[in-house]
Design a protein around this motif. Sequence first.
Motif, mmCIF file in Angstrom:
data_model
loop_
_atom_site.group_PDB
_atom_site.id
_atom_site.type_symbol
_atom_site.label_atom_id
_atom_site.label_comp_id
_atom_site.label_asym_id
_atom_site.label_seq_id
_atom_site.Cartn_x
_atom_site.Cartn_y
_atom_site.Cartn_z
ATOM 1 N N SER A 66 3.591 10.918 9.350
ATOM 2 C CA SER A 66 4.797 10.083 8.662
ATOM 3 C C SER A 66 4.106 9.150 8.257
ATOM 4 C CB SER A 66 5.654 9.671 9.666
ATOM 5 O OG SER A 66 5.104 8.919 10.883
ATOM 6 N N CYS A 67 5.107 8.354 7.117
ATOM 7 C CA CYS A 67 5.205 6.957 6.842
ATOM 8 C C CYS A 67 3.652 6.289 7.363
ATOM 9 C CB CYS A 67 6.127 5.717 6.659
ATOM 10 S SG CYS A 67 7.376 7.368 5.444
ATOM 11 N N ALA A 68 4.269 6.074 9.157
ATOM 12 C CA ALA A 68 3.374 5.394 9.998
ATOM 13 C C ALA A 68 2.208 4.784 10.051
ATOM 14 C CB ALA A 68 3.796 6.230 11.266
ATOM 15 N N PHE A 121 1.284 -1.185 -0.031
ATOM 16 C CA PHE A 121 -0.139 -0.022 -0.028
ATOM 17 C C PHE A 121 0.728 1.060 -0.017
ATOM 18 C CE2 PHE A 121 -2.118 3.146 2.530
ATOM 19 C CZ PHE A 121 -3.556 3.611 1.556
ATOM 20 N N HIS A 122 1.566 0.750 0.895
ATOM 21 C CA HIS A 122 2.679 2.313 1.269
ATOM 22 C C HIS A 122 3.143 2.339 -0.204
ATOM 23 C CE1 HIS A 122 4.769 5.768 3.049
ATOM 24 N NE2 HIS A 122 5.531 5.256 3.609
ATOM 25 N N GLY A 123 4.100 1.506 -0.723
ATOM 26 C CA GLY A 123 5.093 1.882 -1.851
ATOM 27 C C GLY A 123 6.546 1.526 -1.230
ATOM 28 N N HIS A 124 6.936 1.540 0.176
ATOM 29 C CA HIS A 124 8.196 1.071 -0.028
ATOM 30 C C HIS A 124 8.354 0.788 1.544
ATOM 31 C CE1 HIS A 124 9.023 5.758 0.958
ATOM 32 N NE2 HIS A 124 8.333 5.071 2.521
ATOM 33 N N SER A 125 9.065 -0.157 1.533
ATOM 34 C CA SER A 125 9.441 -0.444 3.055
ATOM 35 C C SER A 125 10.723 0.293 3.816
ATOM 36 C CB SER A 125 9.964 -1.828 3.087
ATOM 37 O OG SER A 125 10.569 -2.544 4.482
ATOM 38 N N CYS A 126 10.437 0.504 5.177
ATOM 39 C CA CYS A 126 11.144 1.464 5.731
ATOM 40 C C CYS A 126 10.890 2.296 7.334
ATOM 41 C CB CYS A 126 10.473 2.822 5.047
ATOM 42 S SG CYS A 126 8.957 3.571 5.744
ATOM 43 N N PRO A 127 11.529 2.997 7.890
ATOM 44 C CA PRO A 127 11.223 1.659 9.509
ATOM 45 C C PRO A 127 10.512 2.979 9.969
ATOM 46 C CG PRO A 127 13.512 2.663 9.178
ATOM 47 C CD PRO A 127 12.971 3.024 7.948
HETATM 48 ZN ZN LIG Z 1 7.952 5.651 4.369
#
Ligand SMILES: [Zn+2]
Length: 194
Positions: A49-51, A10-16
């Motif tokens: 944020s991404c979270a 869904f988000h488009g990338h993996s990140c912290p």
């Molecule tokens: Zn992200």
Amino acid sequence: MKTFDDIVDFHGHSCPGLALGYRVSSRAIKEFRGRSGDEELVAIVENNSCAVDAVQVMTGCTFGKGNLIFKDYGKQVYTFIKRPSGRSIRISVHWKKPAESEEERKIWERYMKGDRSKKVIHFIHNRKAAKVSQILDADETELMTVTKGKQVLPPEARIYPSIDCDECGEKVMEPRARVRNGKLLCIPCFEGKE
Ligand SMILES: [Zn+2]
Ligand SMILES: [Zn+2]
């Protein structure tokens, strides 16, 4: 329950940030057992944020449904409230990223200055992946402080009538309309931005 891969999709990338959102949401779901089908769960997020993408996919609290409330405090704090009981948990993230070696710091610096060489990209990628798996594997107490309580519920999402803006003719939700010289205007027209 959704997996971390579903959220990355869904988000488009993996990140912290996404990994933190995943852990926070998993904790909330564990507390309340289950996703929000309609409006029984409300999330208040204090950052954008991404979270927050993880929160939306995992808990079913979404911006469009009105059960995701954004408070622009710039804090890693997430509050989940169950309707109608008002039972809530507040999750404050206190995860600290691992200390960096001098060499690592130097490579980061090169990256920030625009160095996109293979070595630098490879390093950044690995570093991110390491943080993600550290977050996914960490004990809850390393990541977050959870406080249970009871909260006054925010009002349910309401549907407002629309009116036509007297300037551009486009529809605008009534409580968002502004009045000038007896005309009802949408905010962009009122502010003269469009
Ligand atoms: Zn992200
Ligand atoms: Zn208008």
